[in-house]
Design a protein around this motif. Structure first.
Motif, mmCIF file in Angstrom:
data_model
loop_
_atom_site.group_PDB
_atom_site.id
_atom_site.type_symbol
_atom_site.label_atom_id
_atom_site.label_comp_id
_atom_site.label_asym_id
_atom_site.label_seq_id
_atom_site.Cartn_x
_atom_site.Cartn_y
_atom_site.Cartn_z
ATOM 1 N N ALA A 172 0.839 -1.207 0.000
ATOM 2 C CA ALA A 172 0.000 0.000 0.000
ATOM 3 C C ALA A 172 0.874 1.257 0.000
ATOM 4 C CB ALA A 172 -0.940 -0.009 1.201
ATOM 5 N N ALA A 173 1.953 1.241 0.778
ATOM 6 C CA ALA A 173 2.869 2.401 0.796
ATOM 7 C C ALA A 173 3.540 2.578 -0.565
ATOM 8 C CB ALA A 173 3.921 2.209 1.889
ATOM 9 N N ALA A 174 3.932 1.477 -1.184
ATOM 10 C CA ALA A 174 4.563 1.564 -2.505
ATOM 11 C C ALA A 174 3.588 2.100 -3.546
ATOM 12 C CB ALA A 174 5.092 0.193 -2.918
ATOM 13 N N MET A 175 2.336 1.735 -3.444
ATOM 14 C CA MET A 175 1.320 2.244 -4.377
ATOM 15 C C MET A 175 1.206 3.760 -4.260
ATOM 16 S SD MET A 175 -0.805 1.704 -6.745
ATOM 17 C CE MET A 175 -0.865 -0.063 -6.766
ATOM 18 N N PHE A 176 1.224 4.273 -3.035
ATOM 19 C CA PHE A 176 1.180 5.726 -2.854
ATOM 20 C C PHE A 176 2.380 6.396 -3.509
ATOM 21 C CE2 PHE A 176 2.729 9.352 -0.358
ATOM 22 C CZ PHE A 176 1.685 10.236 -0.564
ATOM 23 N N LEU A 177 3.562 5.858 -3.260
ATOM 24 C CA LEU A 177 4.773 6.493 -3.796
ATOM 25 C C LEU A 177 4.835 6.407 -5.321
ATOM 26 C CD1 LEU A 177 7.339 5.274 -1.126
ATOM 27 C CD2 LEU A 177 6.319 7.546 -1.358
ATOM 28 N N MET A 178 4.390 5.294 -5.880
ATOM 29 C CA MET A 178 4.417 5.173 -7.348
ATOM 30 C C MET A 178 3.398 6.097 -8.000
ATOM 31 S SD MET A 178 5.111 1.171 -8.238
ATOM 32 C CE MET A 178 3.634 0.590 -7.437
ATOM 33 N N LEU A 179 2.197 6.147 -7.456
ATOM 34 C CA LEU A 179 1.172 7.003 -8.061
ATOM 35 C C LEU A 179 1.517 8.476 -7.945
ATOM 36 C CD1 LEU A 179 -2.165 5.254 -7.063
ATOM 37 C CD2 LEU A 179 -1.185 5.491 -9.335
ATOM 38 N N ARG A 180 2.201 8.840 -6.876
ATOM 39 C CA ARG A 180 2.535 10.254 -6.698
ATOM 40 C C ARG A 180 3.546 10.741 -7.721
ATOM 41 N NH1 ARG A 180 4.307 13.275 -1.198
ATOM 42 N NH2 ARG A 180 6.257 12.248 -1.623
ATOM 43 N N THR A 181 4.284 9.830 -8.353
ATOM 44 C CA THR A 181 5.235 10.261 -9.382
ATOM 45 C C THR A 181 4.540 10.666 -10.678
ATOM 46 O OG1 THR A 181 5.568 8.012 -10.198
ATOM 47 C CG2 THR A 181 7.049 8.780 -8.458
ATOM 48 N N LEU A 190 -5.802 8.079 -2.805
ATOM 49 C CA LEU A 190 -6.920 7.228 -3.207
ATOM 50 C C LEU A 190 -6.426 5.848 -3.665
ATOM 51 C CD1 LEU A 190 -9.229 9.698 -5.156
ATOM 52 C CD2 LEU A 190 -9.463 8.868 -2.819
ATOM 53 N N GLY A 191 -5.321 5.827 -4.396
ATOM 54 C CA GLY A 191 -4.739 4.543 -4.804
ATOM 55 C C GLY A 191 -4.261 3.723 -3.613
ATOM 56 N N LEU A 192 -3.693 4.394 -2.620
ATOM 57 C CA LEU A 192 -3.273 3.710 -1.386
ATOM 58 C C LEU A 192 -4.488 3.076 -0.708
ATOM 59 C CD1 LEU A 192 -0.926 5.170 1.302
ATOM 60 C CD2 LEU A 192 -3.077 4.180 1.968
ATOM 61 N N ILE A 193 -5.588 3.811 -0.627
ATOM 62 C CA ILE A 193 -6.791 3.282 0.029
ATOM 63 C C ILE A 193 -7.342 2.081 -0.751
ATOM 64 C CG2 ILE A 193 -9.197 3.825 0.604
ATOM 65 C CD1 ILE A 193 -8.201 6.697 1.207
ATOM 66 N N LEU A 194 -7.341 2.183 -2.076
ATOM 67 C CA LEU A 194 -7.819 1.057 -2.881
ATOM 68 C C LEU A 194 -6.949 -0.170 -2.684
ATOM 69 C CD1 LEU A 194 -8.819 2.784 -6.231
ATOM 70 C CD2 LEU A 194 -10.334 1.666 -4.598
ATOM 71 N N MET A 195 -5.656 0.040 -2.648
ATOM 72 C CA MET A 195 -4.733 -1.103 -2.463
ATOM 73 C C MET A 195 -4.902 -1.704 -1.073
ATOM 74 S SD MET A 195 -2.427 -2.737 -4.083
ATOM 75 C CE MET A 195 -1.166 -3.940 -3.755
ATOM 76 N N ALA A 196 -5.075 -0.848 -0.072
ATOM 77 C CA ALA A 196 -5.225 -1.355 1.301
ATOM 78 C C ALA A 196 -6.551 -2.097 1.473
ATOM 79 C CB ALA A 196 -5.131 -0.204 2.296
ATOM 80 N N ALA A 197 -7.571 -1.674 0.735
ATOM 81 C CA ALA A 197 -8.878 -2.318 0.868
ATOM 82 C C ALA A 197 -9.002 -3.573 0.016
ATOM 83 C CB ALA A 197 -9.972 -1.326 0.458
#
Length: 198
Positions: A172-181, A190-197
């Motif tokens: 989930a943390a990696a999803m946040f960092l990748m999407l923010r680029t 929002l991507g972090l929340i989707l991945m965590a859920a």
């Protein structure tokens, strides 16, 4: 009907003034080679994707980073609080036993002492009698690292059960960092929340 013009009907065959001299075939080929090389270089040079979101001020990026860190911590707390370290299925036999074997022998496989010893459904036998888990090496190696780092084998097994929850939170943390680029920090959260859920 004829159109009357002032132009002469004769074509001047002498070269015009201030015209550059004709190129030789070698010069034409050299120019073509140089142009082709420049096209190849242009085709392979680094091209950055356009930014999908407007540049954010540093304060906004830091604010969303704090929000993401709080969500990641909350996700870990939720997983840690309601997750039970047990393995009711058969797949874990391949992962856990493969990790234990890797920690002892640097191989996930073993050769049973006789052909009547129980081997789970998730193991594959080679023609020479060795059996290996049908799963990739990743989780068994992480389990083996837990066993190596723990003070006792029992504690290492307990730590190995934390591999899946920790990897879930890190994904989930990696999803946040990748999407923010490539997108805004809000979209990354929002991507972090989707991945965590998931």
């Amino acid at each position: 009907m004829h159109q009357v013009t002032e132009e002469s009907g004769l074509i001047a065959l002498k070269p015009a003034e201030n015209v550059p001299p004709m190129l030789t075939i070698d010069q034409v080929l050299e120019k073509a080679r140089v142009r082709a090389n420049l096209r190849e270089i242009a085709a392979t040079r680094e091209r950055r994707l356009p930014s999908l979101a407007q540049a954010e001020p540093l304060f906004v990026r830091l604010l969303w980073l704090v929000v993401a860190a709080a969500l990641i911590w909350g996700h870990f707390y939720l997983v840690k609080s309601y997750w039970a370290p047990s393995h009711p299925g058969v797949d874990q036999n391949g992962y856990q036993v493969g990790g234990k074997l890797f920690s002892e022998t640097f191989s996930t496989g073993y050769k049973p002492a006789n052909p009547f010893i129980y081997v789970g459904w998730m193991w594959v036998q080679t023609p020479d009698g060795w059996v290996y888990p049908k799963y990739p090496l990743g989780i068994p190696v992480l389990d083996a690292v837990c066993i190596w780092l723990a003070p006792t084998i029992h504690q290492g097994v307990v730590w190995s059960y934390m591999v899946s929850p920790v990897c879930t939170v890190l994904a989930a943390a990696a999803m946040f960092l990748m999407l923010r680029t490539v997108a805004s920090s809000f979209a990354a959260v929002l991507g972090l929340i989707l991945m965590a859920a998931n």
